[in-house]
Motif scaffolding. Structure first.
Motif, PDB file in Angstrom:
ATOM      1  N   TRP A   1       4.708  18.453  53.871  1.00  0.00           N
ATOM      2  CA  TRP A   1       3.461  18.390  54.635  1.00  0.00           C
ATOM      3  C   TRP A   1       2.290  17.864  53.816  1.00  0.00           C
ATOM      4  CZ3 TRP A   1      -1.475  20.501  54.918  1.00  0.00           C
ATOM      5  CH2 TRP A   1      -2.127  20.360  56.148  1.00  0.00           C
TER       6      TRP A   1
ATOM      7  N   LEU B   1       6.452  23.071  51.674  1.00  0.00           N
ATOM      8  CA  LEU B   1       5.201  22.624  52.298  1.00  0.00           C
ATOM      9  C   LEU B   1       4.569  21.503  51.476  1.00  0.00           C
ATOM     10  CD1 LEU B   1       3.435  23.364  54.810  1.00  0.00           C
ATOM     11  CD2 LEU B   1       1.890  24.447  53.177  1.00  0.00           C
TER      12      LEU B   1
ATOM     13  N   PRO C   1       5.190  22.318  60.424  1.00  0.00           N
ATOM     14  CA  PRO C   1       4.645  21.636  59.244  1.00  0.00           C
ATOM     15  C   PRO C   1       5.707  20.937  58.411  1.00  0.00           C
ATOM     16  CG  PRO C   1       3.677  23.808  59.466  1.00  0.00           C
ATOM     17  CD  PRO C   1       4.795  23.739  60.460  1.00  0.00           C
TER      18      PRO C   1
ATOM     19  N   ASP D   1      -2.608  18.854  63.802  1.00  0.00           N
ATOM     20  CA  ASP D   1      -1.152  18.977  63.966  1.00  0.00           C
ATOM     21  C   ASP D   1      -0.789  19.866  65.154  1.00  0.00           C
ATOM     22  OD1 ASP D   1      -0.530  17.347  61.931  1.00  0.00           O
ATOM     23  OD2 ASP D   1       0.387  18.860  60.641  1.00  0.00           O
TER      24      ASP D   1
ATOM     25  N   GLU E   1       6.449  14.953  59.828  1.00  0.00           N
ATOM     26  CA  GLU E   1       6.572  13.563  59.407  1.00  0.00           C
ATOM     27  C   GLU E   1       7.934  12.985  59.797  1.00  0.00           C
ATOM     28  OE1 GLU E   1       4.157  11.634  58.104  1.00  0.00           O
ATOM     29  OE2 GLU E   1       2.864  13.368  58.473  1.00  0.00           O
TER      30      GLU E   1
END
Length: 305
Positions: A108, A104, A247, A300, A251
């Motif tokens: 994220w 994470l 998560p 998100d 990206e």
């Protein structure tokens, strides 16, 4: 006045061993080997001139002297910890220490820290990647992001994100597999696996994900990777198909480094929670960070809202 004190690292090792009832668990808490804890305890016993643990064939037990010493140490160490934490919290009000699991942090949190700096240039971040349970006082942590179901006694806890799992691969891999149209087709392709973390025993795996679509997977759980970010790196490098929660892939989906194979997603059994001691928010920087990260999560697709 000169204080004649025992070696403090040895005192800490002894207290942990006494609390856990053994050297192995104490070593896990202190991030050292059981042998290192045993060595520290032996050093303390030599300094005191008494035996604190009776060594048995299958472990150790406290001697009466060890039990008495442990009982007297705990309030002293708690007092030292509280005094140190009070000074630390007021020592630099700009610093916020946050900890989360490595994947994470990598996938994220780090990509978003630029936005935090733009919005709150007064905040100095200290980011720790770890999976072990957090001791906020011992580790000087202000905020933790942890995966679980709760409750979290003694902590302020907010639901940050749910875990919706998608099947992903590189664009090149998808282009080379035009007959990969639905979940059952995955049985003919290499699947990439996360190694299950013992502290997260019910985390979703390929077998469970495919079962949601009526597919029985009996194949190997290899190749496997110790962290999700490694599994996703393998997927991005055309090695196969991975499953990961939103998560971790947000990206890469935006940059098209990874693509979803199917629109179907599966909700995992755990959720990410934002945890902190109630007193941590007395520091304005911590309060601002918590408000910012909750807003980031809400924007998100993985947000519970």
């Amino acid at each position: 006045m000169e204080y004649r004190l025992p070696p403090l690292p040895a005192v800490r090792a002894f207290e942990a061993a006494a609390r856990h009832g053994g050297f192995q668990a104490a070593g896990e808490e202190l991030h050292v080997s059981a042998g290192a804890v045993a060595h520290q305890v032996k050093q303390l016993e030599s300094w005191l001139g008494v035996t604190l643990f009776q060594r048995m064939a299958r472990g150790v037990i406290l001697t009466p002297a060890g039990r008495q010493y442990a009982e007297r140490l705990r309030p002293l160490l708690n007092g030292l910890m509280e005094a140190s934490e009070a000074v630390r919290r007021h020592g630099d009000d700009r610093v916020v220490t946050v900890t989360s699991v490595p994947s994470l942090v990598t996938r994220w949190l780090l990509p978003r820290l630029g936005r935090l700096r733009e919005r709150h240039p007064e905040i100095d971040m200290r980011v720790l990647a770890s999976i072990h349970p957090v001791n906020f006082l011992h580790e000087g942590v202000d905020v933790a992001i942890r995966l679980g179901t709760g409750p979290y006694p003694g902590l302020k806890a907010d639901l940050l994100m749910e875990e919706w799992f998608s099947a992903v691969c590189s664009p090149a891999f998808k282009k080379a597999a035009p007959d990969l149209q639905e979940p059952v087709d995955l049985l003919r392709f290499p699947l990439l696996h996360d190694e299950l973390e013992p502290r997260i025993p019910h985390e979703l795996n390929w077998k469970q994900w495919l079962r949601h679509f009526g597919v029985n997977y009996t194949g190997s759980m290899r190749p496997s990777f110790s962290h999700t970010y490694l599994t996703l790196e393998a997927a991005a490098n055309h090695q196969g198909v991975a499953i990961a929660s939103e998560p971790f892939i947000a990206e890469d989906l935006r940059s098209e480094r990874l693509v979803r194979l199917f629109p179907q997603r599966v909700l995992g059994p755990y959720r990410f929670h934002l945890l902190r001691p109630a007193e941590a928010e007395a520091k304005p920087a911590v309060r601002a960070f918590c408000d910012w990260i909750m807003a980031e999560a809400a924007s998100d697709p993985s947000s519970p809202g």
